[in-house]
Design an enzyme around this catalytic site. Sequence first.
Site, short mmCIF file in Angstrom:
data_model
loop_
_atom_site.label_atom_id
_atom_site.label_comp_id
_atom_site.label_asym_id
_atom_site.label_seq_id
_atom_site.Cartn_x
_atom_site.Cartn_y
_atom_site.Cartn_z
N ASN A 132 -7.28 2.91 -4.38
CA ASN A 132 -8.23 3.07 -3.28
C ASN A 132 -8.48 4.55 -3.00
O ASN A 132 -7.57 5.29 -2.62
CB ASN A 132 -7.68 2.40 -2.02
CG ASN A 132 -7.59 0.90 -2.17
OD1 ASN A 132 -8.55 0.19 -1.90
ND2 ASN A 132 -6.44 0.41 -2.61
N ARG A 142 2.11 -5.73 2.79
CA ARG A 142 1.24 -6.62 3.58
C ARG A 142 1.48 -8.05 3.10
O ARG A 142 1.10 -8.42 1.99
CB ARG A 142 -0.21 -6.19 3.43
CG ARG A 142 -0.46 -4.77 3.96
CD ARG A 142 -1.70 -4.14 3.43
NE ARG A 142 -1.66 -3.96 1.98
CZ ARG A 142 -2.67 -3.46 1.28
NH1 ARG A 142 -3.79 -3.10 1.87
NH2 ARG A 142 -2.55 -3.33 -0.03
N ASP A 177 -2.48 0.04 -4.43
CA ASP A 177 -2.07 -1.32 -4.08
C ASP A 177 -1.19 -1.84 -5.20
O ASP A 177 -1.60 -1.85 -6.37
CB ASP A 177 -3.29 -2.22 -3.90
CG ASP A 177 -4.05 -1.89 -2.62
OD1 ASP A 177 -3.52 -1.14 -1.78
OD2 ASP A 177 -5.18 -2.38 -2.47
N ARG A 219 0.85 -1.18 0.00
CA ARG A 219 0.00 0.00 0.00
C ARG A 219 0.90 1.24 0.00
O ARG A 219 1.67 1.48 0.93
CB ARG A 219 -0.91 -0.01 1.23
CG ARG A 219 -1.66 1.29 1.53
CD ARG A 219 -2.64 1.70 0.44
NE ARG A 219 -3.60 0.69 0.10
CZ ARG A 219 -4.73 0.46 0.80
NH1 ARG A 219 -5.00 1.16 1.88
NH2 ARG A 219 -5.57 -0.48 0.39
N GLU A 270 -5.10 -2.04 -7.51
CA GLU A 270 -6.28 -1.26 -7.12
C GLU A 270 -5.85 0.17 -6.83
O GLU A 270 -4.71 0.42 -6.45
CB GLU A 270 -6.97 -1.85 -5.88
CG GLU A 270 -7.57 -3.23 -6.09
CD GLU A 270 -8.38 -3.71 -4.89
OE1 GLU A 270 -8.75 -2.87 -4.04
OE2 GLU A 270 -8.65 -4.92 -4.82
N ARG A 325 -4.30 -13.81 0.41
CA ARG A 325 -4.64 -12.40 0.32
C ARG A 325 -3.70 -11.51 1.13
O ARG A 325 -3.39 -11.81 2.29
CB ARG A 325 -6.08 -12.17 0.80
CG ARG A 325 -7.12 -12.83 -0.07
CD ARG A 325 -8.49 -12.80 0.58
NE ARG A 325 -8.54 -13.59 1.81
CZ ARG A 325 -9.62 -13.68 2.58
NH1 ARG A 325 -10.72 -13.03 2.26
NH2 ARG A 325 -9.59 -14.42 3.67
#
Length: 319
Positions: A287, A229, A277, A214, A285, A237
């Site tokens: 966000n 992450r 991401d 992120r 993505e 995930r």
Amino acid sequence: MPPAAGIAVLMDPVDQLHPAKDSTIAMLRAAARRGCPTWYFEQHDLWVRDGRAEARLHRIEVTGASPDWYRLGDSEVRPLAGLGAVLMRKDPPFDTEYVYTTYLLERAAAAGVLVVNEPRGLRDMNEKVFTAWFPECCAPTLITRDMQQMAEFLAAQGRIVCKPLHGMGGRSIFVLGHGDANARVVFETLTDYGRRYAMVQRYLPEIASSGDTRILLVDGEPMQHALARLPSGQDHRGNLAAGATGVVRELTERDRWLCGRIGPLMRERGMLFVGLDVIGGFVTEINVTSPTGIREIEKQTGDDIAGRLIEAILARLPA
């Protein structure tokens, strides 16, 4: 407009937040440190009367003490036009009620309130679909309702990630390999038998070793540190909500190139706080609804990202 005009935050129920992890709490504390009064409200506290956005607001003070880490004042009904800024921090799902809320917030913006992020941008920039505006930054991606197209994409890529377009926190994300007997049922579930759009992307194996990173942008500029992450051994995930572990790292040259492609448009469109991401050097993505990661980076580095955001907001307010 001076900081005394105050900042109101539209958010999920405050008693359901995790004070040690929630980025919105960091924003409230940063605003208070800069002399900004802060208010709290939820979707049901917002309405439009004769074209004017109004809300039932509670003054909120974040004390930092546990378990009573916040205090709420009595509620007061007032027009949002009297505020300096409103932060839209309601988590997805991005459903019809979320869209209606952005319409109401647009009436506040029309009255001179700075809404962060900009309501029209929240509607236009679906966090999965908007990656299509930057194909050069992304791995092969297909957005479709056609299950046969999904099957052909899987055959071509060998391994893919399948996602709904409206969720968050890693919910309903599937990884499929070539010949997977579950592929058809996954496609049926995500598209509701061809009645809803869904996304499939080439699986990026770097997530296992480097994680899903992120990167936070404040007013289009990347922060110095990113949050990688790392998935747990029992899950694919890279979401903290799904059990991933957050490890802070410096931005790479590739990260900065990605930010250079995406950041200027975010600034131009009034998206002051955005999370990219990134897996294996590709954006998966963008966000814009309620990006997180502030607290984890803050704890490991001392970076005051929330403070940077509040200062960017105050810089945009009229003197």
